[in-house]
Scaffold this active site. Structure first.
Site, mmCIF file in Angstrom:
data_model
loop_
_atom_site.group_PDB
_atom_site.id
_atom_site.type_symbol
_atom_site.label_atom_id
_atom_site.label_comp_id
_atom_site.label_asym_id
_atom_site.label_seq_id
_atom_site.Cartn_x
_atom_site.Cartn_y
_atom_site.Cartn_z
ATOM 1 N N ARG A 136 0.825 -1.217 0.000
ATOM 2 C CA ARG A 136 0.000 0.000 0.000
ATOM 3 C C ARG A 136 0.860 1.270 0.000
ATOM 4 O O ARG A 136 0.344 2.380 0.114
ATOM 5 C CB ARG A 136 -0.925 -0.007 1.215
ATOM 6 C CG ARG A 136 -1.926 -1.149 1.205
ATOM 7 C CD ARG A 136 -2.618 -1.287 2.544
ATOM 8 N NE ARG A 136 -3.450 -0.138 2.849
ATOM 9 C CZ ARG A 136 -3.596 0.387 4.051
ATOM 10 N NH1 ARG A 136 -2.944 -0.126 5.085
ATOM 11 N NH2 ARG A 136 -4.375 1.422 4.244
ATOM 12 N N HIS A 173 8.705 -0.864 14.641
ATOM 13 C CA HIS A 173 7.785 -1.842 14.043
ATOM 14 C C HIS A 173 8.522 -3.108 13.622
ATOM 15 O O HIS A 173 8.127 -4.221 13.987
ATOM 16 C CB HIS A 173 7.093 -1.201 12.829
ATOM 17 C CG HIS A 173 6.212 -2.131 12.072
ATOM 18 N ND1 HIS A 173 4.877 -2.297 12.349
ATOM 19 C CD2 HIS A 173 6.480 -2.961 11.026
ATOM 20 C CE1 HIS A 173 4.354 -3.195 11.527
ATOM 21 N NE2 HIS A 173 5.305 -3.604 10.711
ATOM 22 N N LYS A 228 -7.314 5.581 20.617
ATOM 23 C CA LYS A 228 -6.132 5.140 19.870
ATOM 24 C C LYS A 228 -4.855 5.221 20.713
ATOM 25 O O LYS A 228 -4.064 4.273 20.777
ATOM 26 C CB LYS A 228 -5.973 6.003 18.617
ATOM 27 C CG LYS A 228 -4.714 5.710 17.809
ATOM 28 C CD LYS A 228 -4.587 6.667 16.637
ATOM 29 C CE LYS A 228 -3.286 6.457 15.896
ATOM 30 N NZ LYS A 228 -3.115 7.432 14.782
ATOM 31 N N HIS A 282 10.300 -5.020 16.605
ATOM 32 C CA HIS A 282 9.313 -5.699 17.436
ATOM 33 C C HIS A 282 8.870 -7.013 16.803
ATOM 34 O O HIS A 282 8.815 -8.054 17.460
ATOM 35 C CB HIS A 282 8.112 -4.778 17.660
ATOM 36 C CG HIS A 282 7.061 -5.356 18.561
ATOM 37 N ND1 HIS A 282 5.858 -5.814 18.088
ATOM 38 C CD2 HIS A 282 7.042 -5.559 19.903
ATOM 39 C CE1 HIS A 282 5.138 -6.287 19.099
ATOM 40 N NE2 HIS A 282 5.823 -6.139 20.210
#
Length: 266
Positions: free
Chosen positions: A129, A139, A197, A142
């Site tokens: 995407r 990210h 959030k 992890h």
């Protein structure tokens, strides 16, 4: 020290039952290497002259599967620990190999481990995407850490035990996280307006605080025969993640809020 590392790597697994991807280092290392090469090199090259793919339907289905998977895992994990597994939370050890509920411990531990491979698809979706800004060091680190450390624990210390108790908190976080992702995929305009959030990151920080506290508590008990490496490494990695997620929370929520307040004042 090098000799100790070789001795550690050469150990035989304490549990003779080796479920898929837990028989040796190579399958896991091949998967992680392929993952890193794709998200850092091949994926961006493939997408360079292409428009972002519309994966909204796929992502909705993926999020629903993740929510259901983690909810079911959470229910069975809690039931097992307080029920047939009869875990003593003061000092949690793996069940003996001949325990009548050992297969419960094996398959529940493995179900969590397998889910870490499912999590890797999230980054693949980012690449397809063209959401490259979301592929941060935090990210990637992890995801890679969770897969490989999960393997190391299952291979060298067996299924269940202290680490199984710790990962239950991570399952709770995943239920919240993928619920947020699903809501965002349903309505793209809500992505930045969902009031809860930022609390996902707060829950993650609380999770690491609990893991750190419990690991230190375990290490302070000389008569506890649980995996001390699990408790030691749990303490170290919790501090690392508290720093990384704390930095993310600061940059994503605290600093922008201060800037908005400053603009209003002036």
């Amino acid at each position: 020290m090098f000799a100790h590392i070789l001795e550690f790597l050469g150990r035989s697994p304490p549990d003779p039952v080796r479920l898929p991807l837990t028989g040796s280092h190579w399958p896991v290392l091949i998967v992680l290497t392929t993952y890193l090469v794709f998200i850092k090199i091949l994926g961006p090259m493939f997408m360079q002259s292409r428009k972002p793919y519309d994966l909204n339907g796929v992502i909705k289905a993926y999020n629903i599967i993740q929510i259901a998977y983690n909810m079911i895992l959470l229910v069975f994990a809690v039931y097992f620990m307080v029920g047939p597994g009869d875990y003593s939370f003061k000092c949690i050890s793996n069940l003996p190999l001949d325990h009548e509920y050992k297969n419960w411990e094996r398959w529940l531990s493995y179900s969590y481990f397998f889910n870490k491979f499912m999590d890797l698809l999230e980054t693949v979706f980012f690449v397809l995407r063209k959401k490259d800004r979301q592929i941060t060091f935090l990210h990637v680190f992890h995801h890679v850490y969770m897969v490989y450390f999960g393997f190391l624990y299952l291979y060298y210390y067996g299924y269940g035990g202290h680490a199984f108790f710790l990962i239950t908190f991570n399952v709770v976080v995943h239920v919240l996280m993928y619920t947020y992702y699903y809501q965002s995929s349903v309505n793209q305009n809500l992505r930045n307006d969902l009031w809860w959030k930022k609390y996902i990151t707060i829950v993650q920080l609380i999770q690491f605080g609990i893991i750190l506290s419990h690991s230190i508590y375990i290490l302070r008990q000389d008569d506890c025969h649980t995996s001390r490496l699990s408790a030691t490494w749990g303490s170290i990695i919790s501090v690392i993640f508290i720093i990384l997620f704390g930095n993310f929370y600061l940059r994503a929520y605290i600093i922008p809020q201060k800037k908005k307040t400053s603009r209003r004042v002036h």
